[in-house]
Design an enzyme around this catalytic site. Structure first.
Site, mmCIF file in Angstrom:
data_model
loop_
_atom_site.group_PDB
_atom_site.id
_atom_site.type_symbol
_atom_site.label_atom_id
_atom_site.label_comp_id
_atom_site.label_asym_id
_atom_site.label_seq_id
_atom_site.Cartn_x
_atom_site.Cartn_y
_atom_site.Cartn_z
ATOM 1 N N LYS A 92 0.826 -1.218 0.000
ATOM 2 C CA LYS A 92 0.000 0.000 0.000
ATOM 3 C C LYS A 92 0.862 1.272 0.000
ATOM 4 C CE LYS A 92 -4.258 -2.011 1.551
ATOM 5 N NZ LYS A 92 -3.800 -3.431 1.682
HETATM 6 C C1 LIG Z 1 -4.369 -4.494 1.001
HETATM 7 C C2 LIG Z 1 -3.602 -5.768 0.858
HETATM 8 C C3 LIG Z 1 -3.979 -6.781 -0.060
HETATM 9 C C4 LIG Z 1 -5.229 -6.668 -0.920
HETATM 10 O O1 LIG Z 1 -5.113 -5.699 -1.932
HETATM 11 P P1 LIG Z 1 -6.413 -5.115 -2.663
HETATM 12 O O2 LIG Z 1 -5.926 -3.969 -3.455
HETATM 13 O O3 LIG Z 1 -7.360 -4.701 -1.560
HETATM 14 O O4 LIG Z 1 -6.986 -6.214 -3.511
HETATM 15 C C5 LIG Z 1 -3.180 -7.906 -0.179
HETATM 16 N N1 LIG Z 1 -2.081 -8.067 0.610
HETATM 17 C C6 LIG Z 1 -1.698 -7.128 1.507
HETATM 18 C C7 LIG Z 1 -0.498 -7.380 2.337
HETATM 19 C C8 LIG Z 1 -2.437 -5.949 1.668
HETATM 20 O O5 LIG Z 1 -2.035 -5.025 2.575
#
Ligand SMILES: *Cc1c(COP(=O)(O)O)cnc(C)c1O
Length: 472
Positions: free
Chosen positions: A113
């Protein structure tokens, strides 16, 4: 470039307008009116670029209301070796047999993120400064999203963050990570309750429109188009690293929750990047795997939403999914409104016609699901066979990726978090003599740092009073 709503709202908006907003006024999500196409000559020109220069080229196609020199400066300030650990920013780690991990988790919170949120922080500061405005970001977190937002917004002029988390319920690492921030514009509110209480308070405050307007309350949720756009860049960066020429094809496997990450892959593919398959991996919360297998999208209730060992994928409905369905349906806003407005909101889901569902293959999508046992087995096998430690979310991606290999097509699995965040499951997978997942040097001693947070009762009035006293 102008932006429209998936539910057919007639007013087209510019990038800077939708940057600071959430949903479109008609309840839909913003998308560009079209996906700019990249031809062979463009790919050839982009192949040798640094990550920041590549990001500038891609973002420029979608942003025409920020002067190019400013955008270039912002992107170069964001994607640095100092913040992301390597000059490549998202290097590939080969696992053999045409399989590779793409490292997206070397930012400050050790999860992917950061890739988008770090850019968002710089864009927010820029846009608010230009308008002479301030924004008070209010959010609820059970861990990952909140810390990525805080690390992106810390020290930024014109932005304050008020982040609610359930008191004493985040992992020790997550608490240390968030509460050790000493920046004056970051406010951690530990709510005496559970995550749902935090979310209810955010809703209650946001529903008080007068309060919201007076204190310029905003959010940084996963439906923000700028976040999605930032994520498009690393599909290109991964492709260039995995191939030698621009007529080769590559598949990507993506551990998915809210469908933000893989939706960026869909955008990259729609622009003409030679992506063979987009492999969507879920954990036990398999709303999206069920959709791609059957054409039925069924939102889960809280009793049916499981707490798993890949917690960032524990979702009951996928907030970005409407964007893909809109494209799948040939951008038919009336049909999208019927499916998401009436269908999801009133009946908890929908089923596509057989003809509509069959189109998913043409968009490259396949899917699969991974369980706790699969996760442990994948972590153990990957460690044994390659000496690489993967986290639980990436393990879900790897497990499903192996089920969708095509001869001669490289497969890139997006590494969405580092194993250091999930040490307990690593030990469970590898036994007592398991290696300690390495932690970046900057995070050594994190748990011992002084902490800054305020405990509040599970009560919207108390949170409002705190915001009133501290808002910019
Ligand atoms: C947020 C997240 C996801 C999922 O990603 P999306 O964009 O919501 O599909 C997968 N793995 C981790 C470690 C995350 O923080």
């Amino acid at each position: 470039m102008k932006y429209l709503s998936t539910r057919g709202d007639a007013t087209l908006r510019g990038f800077s307008d939708i940057l600071l907003e959430g949903l479109a006024p008609d309840g839909g999500l913003y998308l560009p009116t079209h996906y700019p196409q990249v031809d062979a000559a463009t790919l050839a020109r982009w192949r040798g670029l640094s990550y920041a220069d590549l990001a500038f080229e891609i973002l420029s196609l979608y942003i025409d209301d920020i002067p190019a020199a400013d955008l270039k400066r912002l992107v170069h300030a964001t994607y640095t070796e100092a913040v992301f650990g390597t000059p490549e920013i998202t290097p590939l780690k080969p696992l053999g047999d045409g399989l590779a991990l793409q490292a997206l988790s070397n930012g400050p919170t050790l999860a992917f993120k950061d890739m988008a949120m770090q850019l968002l922080g710089n864009l927010f500061e820029y846009e608010l400064g230009r308008r002479g405005e301030t924004l008070n970001i209010l959010g609820a977190t059970s861990g990952d999203t909140g810390s990525a937002a805080e690390y992106a917004m810390r020290g930024k002029t014109g932005v304050n963050v008020f982040m609610l988390s359930p008191h004493g319920r985040m992992s020790p690492f997550q608490q240390a990570q968030m509460f050790s921030l000493q920046d004056a514009n970051i406010h951690n509110l530990a709510v005496e309750g559970v995550f749902d209480d935090c979310q209810d308070i955010v809703k209650a405050v946001s529903n008080d429109l007068e309060f919201k307007r007076r204190h310029k309350i905003g959010t940084v949720n996963s439906i923000n188009w700028a976040r999605l756009l930032a994520q498009v860049v690393y599909y290109f960066a991964g492709y260039f690293q995995a191939t030698k020429t621009n007529d080769e094809r590559v598949s990507f496997a993506v551990p998915s929750g809210n469908f933000g990450n893989i939706c960026a892959g869909h955008v990259a593919r729609s622009m003409g990047l030679p992506i063979h398959r987009l492999v969507l991996a879920t954990n036990e919360n398999d709303v999206l795997d069920e959709f791609f297998r059957t054409g039925t999208y069924r939102v889960r209730g809280s009793a049916e939403t499981f707490e798993t060992s890949s917690p960032s994928m524990d979702i009951s409905k996928a907030s970005n999914f409407e964007r893909f369905v809109f494209d799948l349906l040939g951008r038919d806003a009336a049909r999208t409104r019927e499916l998401f407005g009436a269908g999801v909101s009133q009946q908890g889901g929908f089923t596509l016609t057989a003809e509509e569902h069959a189109r998913c293959a043409g968009f490259g999508f396949v899917s699969g699901r991974s369980t706790h046992a699969d996760r442990l087995a994948t972590i153990a096998a990957t460690w044994r066979e390659t000496g690489v430690l993967v986290d639980t979310h990436t393990a879900d991606g790897l497990k499903v990726a192996r089920e969708h290999r095509d001869a001669g097509v490289p497969m890139i699995v997006l590494e969405t978090a580092l194993p250091a965040k999930f040490a307990a499951t690593i030990t469970e997978a590898l036994g007592a003599d398991a290696p300690v997942p390495p932690r970046p040097a900057a995070l050594a001693g994190l748990e011992a740092l002084p902490r800054r947070f305020t405990v509040v009762p599970p009560d919207a009035a108390a949170v409002k009073a705190f915001i009133e006293a501290h808002a910019g």
